[in-house]
Design an enzyme around this catalytic site. Structure first.
Site, PDB file in Angstrom:
ATOM      1  N   LYS A  75     -40.883   3.277 -10.596  1.00  0.00           N
ATOM      2  CA  LYS A  75     -39.562   2.994 -11.157  1.00  0.00           C
ATOM      3  C   LYS A  75     -39.679   2.982 -12.678  1.00  0.00           C
ATOM      4  O   LYS A  75     -40.699   2.539 -13.222  1.00  0.00           O
ATOM      5  CB  LYS A  75     -39.090   1.633 -10.634  1.00  0.00           C
ATOM      6  CG  LYS A  75     -37.654   1.280 -10.995  1.00  0.00           C
ATOM      7  CD  LYS A  75     -37.266  -0.017 -10.304  1.00  0.00           C
ATOM      8  CE  LYS A  75     -35.834  -0.416 -10.585  1.00  0.00           C
ATOM      9  NZ  LYS A  75     -35.435  -1.604  -9.826  1.00  0.00           N
ATOM     10  N   SER A 150     -31.317  -1.352  -7.005  1.00  0.00           N
ATOM     11  CA  SER A 150     -31.461  -0.497  -8.150  1.00  0.00           C
ATOM     12  C   SER A 150     -32.615   0.492  -8.062  1.00  0.00           C
ATOM     13  O   SER A 150     -32.642   1.467  -8.812  1.00  0.00           O
ATOM     14  CB  SER A 150     -31.636  -1.356  -9.401  1.00  0.00           C
ATOM     15  OG  SER A 150     -32.825  -2.124  -9.303  1.00  0.00           O
ATOM     16  N   SER A 174     -33.300  -5.050  -4.561  1.00  0.00           N
ATOM     17  CA  SER A 174     -33.426  -3.682  -5.084  1.00  0.00           C
ATOM     18  C   SER A 174     -34.545  -2.833  -4.515  1.00  0.00           C
ATOM     19  O   SER A 174     -34.625  -1.647  -4.829  1.00  0.00           O
ATOM     20  CB  SER A 174     -33.571  -3.721  -6.600  1.00  0.00           C
ATOM     21  OG  SER A 174     -32.307  -3.849  -7.178  1.00  0.00           O
TER      22      SER A 174
HETATM   23  N1  GLN Z   1     -27.960  -5.525  -6.552  1.00  0.00           N
HETATM   24  C1  GLN Z   1     -28.535  -6.687  -7.164  1.00  0.00           C
HETATM   25  C2  GLN Z   1     -28.032  -6.805  -8.567  1.00  0.00           C
HETATM   26  O1  GLN Z   1     -27.265  -6.004  -8.938  1.00  0.00           O
HETATM   27  C3  GLN Z   1     -30.025  -6.618  -7.101  1.00  0.00           C
HETATM   28  C4  GLN Z   1     -30.657  -5.911  -8.209  1.00  0.00           C
HETATM   29  C5  GLN Z   1     -32.142  -5.973  -8.155  1.00  0.00           C
HETATM   30  O2  GLN Z   1     -32.718  -6.456  -7.184  1.00  0.00           O
HETATM   31  N2  GLN Z   1     -32.777  -5.543  -9.233  1.00  0.00           N
HETATM   32  O3  GLN Z   1     -28.418  -7.670  -9.309  1.00  0.00           O
END
Ligand code: GLN
Length: 473
Positions: A75, A150, A174
């Protein structure tokens, strides 16, 4: 479409059917064929090929490491020395890593081959991989759909067969949600299990790095390799890293729980609910014990998560000021306009929203009412979750209420998307590990996942439970 598991790959390399260099070439061909999916922000061609040559030589000499030959996408929030890292943000568009994150170092030491950096939501804030400065990532199973977020690029890199595995980060889901949306496996390790040294922070009391892969075995092995204490990260526990790979002949019946309120949720897709109960009855038939748990806090998980993570994000992202680090505007007249314009130009809309929300909940007059209260509520959630887990091997449930959503939806109200995290935020709020495994395909053609949460620092149990669920007749 998908690539070999590590065991199969290493046997194929040893028997001369393939080589690391050939595997990298195959990855590049696939990445080019699928370039419209926008999975990679950048392929590290030179370093990938030179690492592949090095590992081929090690295979020949019989000195190859545990992940030898495995092609991994990382990532775009993990530092890899001499390579760019941007958190999918314009703010860090030209930033180059000065050192290796501990995770990257451990992967390289184990002879994994890092193919490139994958796209996803800006600063890991989002659930659809659409907030990236580099444009949305598309789901390899249906390019009209989101791969989740994400870590959507990491999930898509594995699901499309470009990589054998990938690394993501999980603050509120994410890793697990994109794994579920792309039909693959993903794990968020326990808080403190994996070093965050060299990982671009979103919310530091939540963030964890973890792998996405095509099998539980590969997931367990990568987790084992990247785990362990680190002098560069004081939040990383020095507790010993056990062998995480599942125990082949475990016959003891499992003690599992599930939350009634989770399954009763009107937001849960009926087909996903039905599949969950089918799995439950197969587990019972196989002799495992299932306990129904009550959890009165589902409705407040999302508010607690979004108050605390935005507060932490507003503090973590204060460093991107256009002076010390990050995009610098060319239009300014004084120091204030330099800060203002740099940040306004460098950050996208969702990141700005969260910085403002976080700054608000931390501001005097509102601190006690929002941030302080959310901290207390988090403790209640954590204590209750730990209590629920005591005497159990794990808690199971659907990973997400729905399958992947279409790209390009107009979210007039951003909280609609926030609600999609309702099943995944409990684990990071409580610091516990959680895995998502593919469990079925919806009549709409998209996959969905089953989540297993376990006790802190007991990743072995969730791998074990996941394996048993996967092997059910
Ligand atoms: N969807 C969650 C958020 O928007 C999780 C994001 C993540 O785990 N980085 O914060």
């Amino acid at each position: 479409m998908k690539r070999l598991n590590l065991n199969e790959l290493q046997s194929a390399i040893i028997s001369g059917k393939t080589s690391c260099v050939q595997e990298v070439e195959l990855s590049i061909t696939k990445a080019n064929e699928k370039s419209e999916l926008n999975i990679f922000i950048e392929i590290f061609l030179d370093s990938a090929i030179s690492k592949a040559k090095e590992v081929d030589a090690k295979f020949a000499a019989g000195t190859s490491g545990r992940l030898a030959g495995m092609i991994i996408g990382i990532k775009d929030n993990l530092c890899y020395k001499g390579h760019k890292v941007s958190a999918s943000s314009k703010m860090l568009k030209d930033f180059e890593s000065q050192f290796n994150s501990t995770v990257v170092q451990k992967l390289l030491d184990a002879d994994a081959i890092i193919l490139g950096r994958t796209g996803g939501d800006e600063f890991a804030m989002g659930s659809s991989s659409e907030t990236s400065f580099y444009g949305p990532v598309k789901n390899p199973l249906n390019p009209l759909m989101s791969p989740g977020g994400s870590s959507g690029g990491s999930a898509a890199a594995v699901s499309s067969g470009i990589c054998h595995a990938a690394i993501g980060s999980d603050t509120g889901g994410s890793i697990r949600q994109p794994a579920a949306f792309c039909g693959i496996y993903g794990v968020k390790p326990s808080y403190g299990r994996v070093s965050r040294h060299g990982v671009i922070a979103y919310a530091s009391s939540f963030d964890q790095v973890g792998p996405l892969a095509n099998s539980i075995e590969d997931l367990a092995l990568i987790t084992e390799v990247i785990s362990g204490g680190d002098d560069f990260d004081t939040t990383c526990s020095k507790v010993a890293v056990p062998k995480m790979s599942y125990r082949e002949k475990e016959t003891k019946p499992l003690k599992l729980g599930y939350y009634k309120s989770m399954l009763d949720s009107p937001a849960l897709d009926p087909e996903i609910r039905e599949k969950f109960f089918e799995t439950l009855s197969s587990l019972r038939t196989a002799g495992h014990n299932i306990k129904i748990l009550e959890f009165p806090f589902f409705d407040v998980l999302i508010p607690i998560y979004y108050i605390l993570t935005t507060a932490e994000a507003s503090s973590n992202l204060a460093r991107y000021d256009g002076i010390h680090v990050g995009h610098r505007t060319s239009s300014f007249s004084d120091i204030e306009s330099l800060y203002k314009n740099s940040r306004s130009e460098g950050f996208g809309e969702e990141v700005k929203r969260r910085i403002m929300l976080g700054t608000f909940v931390l501001s005097s007059g509102y601190y006690d009412a929002f941030y302080g209260k959310a901290q207390k509520a988090r403790r209640v959630v954590r204590d209750s979750t730990i209590k629920d887990l005591s005497g159990l091997d794990g808690i199971i449930g659907p990973t997400t209420p729905n399958t992947a959503f279409p790209l390009g939806q107009d979210y007039a109200d951003p909280t609609v998307l926030y609600l999609e995290d309702m099943f995944t935020v409990q684990a990071p709020l409580s610091g516990i590990p959680a895995i998502s495994i593919p469990i079925g395909t919806h009549s709409n053609g998209m996959p969905y996942g089953m989540q297993v949460m376990g006790s802190s620092f007991d990743e072995q149990s969730i791998f074990q439970i996941a394996k048993i669920i996967e092997s059910l007749p």
